[in-house]
Scaffold this motif. Structure first.
Motif, PDB file in Angstrom:
ATOM      1  N   ALA A   1       0.836  -1.207   0.000  1.00  0.00           N
ATOM      2  CA  ALA A   1       0.000   0.000   0.000  1.00  0.00           C
ATOM      3  C   ALA A   1       0.872   1.260   0.000  1.00  0.00           C
ATOM      4  O   ALA A   1       0.588   2.221  -0.722  1.00  0.00           O
ATOM      5  N   VAL A   2       1.931   1.255   0.799  1.00  0.00           N
ATOM      6  CA  VAL A   2       2.834   2.407   0.856  1.00  0.00           C
ATOM      7  C   VAL A   2       3.527   2.591  -0.496  1.00  0.00           C
ATOM      8  O   VAL A   2       3.623   3.713  -1.010  1.00  0.00           O
ATOM      9  N   ILE A   3       3.982   1.492  -1.091  1.00  0.00           N
ATOM     10  CA  ILE A   3       4.649   1.584  -2.395  1.00  0.00           C
ATOM     11  C   ILE A   3       3.686   2.117  -3.452  1.00  0.00           C
ATOM     12  O   ILE A   3       4.044   2.988  -4.256  1.00  0.00           O
ATOM     13  N   HIS A   4       2.450   1.632  -3.439  1.00  0.00           N
ATOM     14  CA  HIS A   4       1.471   2.132  -4.405  1.00  0.00           C
ATOM     15  C   HIS A   4       1.200   3.628  -4.211  1.00  0.00           C
ATOM     16  O   HIS A   4       1.064   4.369  -5.188  1.00  0.00           O
ATOM     17  N   ALA A   5       1.119   4.066  -2.967  1.00  0.00           N
ATOM     18  CA  ALA A   5       0.861   5.481  -2.697  1.00  0.00           C
ATOM     19  C   ALA A   5       2.029   6.346  -3.182  1.00  0.00           C
ATOM     20  O   ALA A   5       1.829   7.389  -3.821  1.00  0.00           O
ATOM     21  N   VAL A   6       3.246   5.910  -2.886  1.00  0.00           N
ATOM     22  CA  VAL A   6       4.429   6.665  -3.324  1.00  0.00           C
ATOM     23  C   VAL A   6       4.530   6.639  -4.841  1.00  0.00           C
ATOM     24  O   VAL A   6       4.858   7.653  -5.476  1.00  0.00           O
ATOM     25  N   TRP A   7       4.232   5.512  -5.433  1.00  0.00           N
ATOM     26  CA  TRP A   7       4.263   5.369  -6.888  1.00  0.00           C
ATOM     27  C   TRP A   7       3.246   6.308  -7.538  1.00  0.00           C
ATOM     28  O   TRP A   7       3.559   7.008  -8.506  1.00  0.00           O
ATOM     29  N   ALA A   8       2.033   6.344  -7.008  1.00  0.00           N
ATOM     30  CA  ALA A   8       1.005   7.243  -7.548  1.00  0.00           C
ATOM     31  C   ALA A   8       1.441   8.700  -7.413  1.00  0.00           C
ATOM     32  O   ALA A   8       1.257   9.495  -8.338  1.00  0.00           O
ATOM     33  N   ALA A   9       2.025   9.048  -6.270  1.00  0.00           N
ATOM     34  CA  ALA A   9       2.502  10.422  -6.077  1.00  0.00           C
ATOM     35  C   ALA A   9       3.612  10.752  -7.072  1.00  0.00           C
ATOM     36  O   ALA A   9       3.655  11.862  -7.622  1.00  0.00           O
ATOM     37  N   ALA A  10       4.497   9.813  -7.324  1.00  0.00           N
ATOM     38  CA  ALA A  10       5.577  10.039  -8.288  1.00  0.00           C
ATOM     39  C   ALA A  10       5.020  10.239  -9.696  1.00  0.00           C
ATOM     40  O   ALA A  10       5.495  11.098 -10.444  1.00  0.00           O
ATOM     41  N   LEU A  11       4.016   9.449 -10.052  1.00  0.00           N
ATOM     42  CA  LEU A  11       3.404   9.615 -11.371  1.00  0.00           C
ATOM     43  C   LEU A  11       2.714  10.966 -11.500  1.00  0.00           C
ATOM     44  O   LEU A  11       2.855  11.646 -12.523  1.00  0.00           O
ATOM     45  N   VAL A  12       1.977  11.362 -10.460  1.00  0.00           N
ATOM     46  CA  VAL A  12       1.304  12.661 -10.486  1.00  0.00           C
ATOM     47  C   VAL A  12       2.330  13.783 -10.604  1.00  0.00           C
ATOM     48  O   VAL A  12       2.169  14.718 -11.396  1.00  0.00           O
TER      49      VAL A  12
END
Length: 125
Positions: free
Chosen positions: A83-94
């Protein structure tokens, strides 16, 4: 050249007791994925593509590490880490998409300023 390298690779696999069916499946996957990758690289900005691919690499390697004998994390820990990796990944994409859009807007503004300043200052002889 690539055909010769692939043929040499496949013949070397046959002498190492590797199932050629798996090697053929990987080869077929590469043949299918190559045009898709070429299209993506042509149409997706490098910064955004780097964030997307980097997230996939981090996620798959983390999954491997969390299931390894070294770590052997429980299901609860794995899901929190995912979940943390997905959140950081989404933030990086944004962040990557926003930076790309800001760069495009800046380039358009510079082009508009350059073309607008040249139009009224020219004189004919």
């Amino acid at each position: 050249m690539a055909v010769a390298a692939s043929a040499g690779f496949l013949s070397g696999l046959g002498s190492r007791d590797v199932d050629l069916g798996w090697a053929a499946a990987l080869l077929l996957g590469g043949v299918i994925a190559a045009p898709i990758a070429a299209w993506l690289v042509r149409h997706i900005p490098p910064r955004v593509l780097g964030s997307a691919v980097g997230g996939v690499i981090v996620l798959t390697n983390t999954r491997t590490l969390l299931r390894s004998d070294w770590v052997d994390a429980g299901d609860g820990v794995r899901w929190v880490v995912y979940a943390v990796i997905h959140a950081v990944w989404a933030a990086a994409l944004v962040c990557s998409v926003r930076q790309h859009r800001a760069n495009l807007a800046r380039e358009r503004r510079l082009v508009a300023e350059a073309s607008g300043s040249d139009g009224g200052e020219r004189t004919t002889a």
